[in-house]
Design a protein around this motif. Sequence first.
Motif, mmCIF file in Angstrom:
data_model
loop_
_atom_site.group_PDB
_atom_site.id
_atom_site.type_symbol
_atom_site.label_atom_id
_atom_site.label_comp_id
_atom_site.label_asym_id
_atom_site.label_seq_id
_atom_site.Cartn_x
_atom_site.Cartn_y
_atom_site.Cartn_z
ATOM 1 N N ARG A 1 39.899 40.511 50.156
ATOM 2 C CA ARG A 1 39.643 40.013 48.812
ATOM 3 C C ARG A 1 40.700 39.045 48.296
ATOM 4 N NH1 ARG A 1 38.007 37.523 45.932
ATOM 5 N NH2 ARG A 1 36.829 37.728 44.003
ATOM 6 N N ASP A 2 41.960 39.280 48.631
ATOM 7 C CA ASP A 2 43.023 38.447 48.071
ATOM 8 C C ASP A 2 43.040 37.030 48.644
ATOM 9 O OD1 ASP A 2 43.818 40.545 46.499
ATOM 10 O OD2 ASP A 2 45.404 41.212 47.856
ATOM 11 N N GLN B 1 33.577 45.079 42.740
ATOM 12 C CA GLN B 1 34.676 44.367 43.375
ATOM 13 C C GLN B 1 35.411 43.475 42.369
ATOM 14 O OE1 GLN B 1 35.513 44.885 46.657
ATOM 15 N NE2 GLN B 1 33.872 46.420 46.646
ATOM 16 N N LYS B 2 36.678 43.255 42.628
ATOM 17 C CA LYS B 2 37.522 42.457 41.753
ATOM 18 C C LYS B 2 37.004 41.029 41.634
ATOM 19 C CE LYS B 2 41.411 40.987 43.449
ATOM 20 N NZ LYS B 2 42.804 40.929 43.978
ATOM 21 N N ASP B 3 36.977 40.527 40.407
ATOM 22 C CA ASP B 3 36.652 39.122 40.134
ATOM 23 C C ASP B 3 35.350 38.697 40.817
ATOM 24 O OD1 ASP B 3 37.066 36.715 38.880
ATOM 25 O OD2 ASP B 3 38.525 35.960 40.352
#
Length: 286
Positions: free
Chosen positions: A147-148, A177-179
């Motif tokens: 993800r990053d 999920q993030k963003d």
Amino acid sequence: MADATIPVFSPEANPYMPYLATLKEVVRETHNIMTFRVVFDDAEAMKNFHHEPGQVGQLSLFGAGEATFVINSPPTRKEYLQFSVMRAGEVTAALHKLKAGDKVGVRAPLGNHFPYNDMKGKDIVFVGGGIGMAPLRTLLLYMFDNRDDYGKITLLYGAKSPQDMAFAYEIDEWRSQKDTEVVLTIDREAEGWTEKVGLIPNVLLEMAPKTENTVAITCGPPIMIKFTLQALDKLGFKPEQILTTLERRMKCGIGICGRCNIGDKYVCVDGPVFTYAELQGMVNEL
């Protein structure tokens, strides 16, 4: 159903020889789409197998035939390989009769893949329709598992009706999920449906995702792809910023038989992933 002496697939030895594999699980997605999770009978081959997001494989049912499907499990999740199959002919109809424990053959990986390394640090817009969510799912999950490395992820996923939406049981996880933004749409109003209603290209124009430092990836029925590409063009996406996949009936899978050629390109080798810029160069052949 199959002879256990069948050798494993080896492009260096004989690229026509499949891995012998067992169906670990069969999942009904919709009335005409089923997902097959397969594991090679050769544990060492399974352990060493690697594919890239977007690559395909030939799934064969002995005595019925062989057909090409995207591997829609990401390389970051190795417990099985997943293929989602829409019933559309004799081979797919035969595959839909299978159950867990049955044997199949797998020739994979084949073709090119999404250039996910080139997308690092960029925002990603996925636009999928129906069974076209299968190849997008591979890359989507890969990006979630890394993800990053990526910016904001936006997914627009549409189908004719709620009942025609594959992988519906995963959508809540995607949204967590993030963003990440997930927008769902169906073609016509349906009882109990609380999300978007409208054709995918029209909803995409309403969403108006930004184009700066963004890659758009689309897959679905040919007519959907055609009008989605037009919508992305209207939004200001450059052809080099847009990726899609092509479907052609593949026979050999290794660029020999010429069954899937488009001009001097072979979908099984040069594709199935192409940029919109590449498609424009092949427009007279499509």
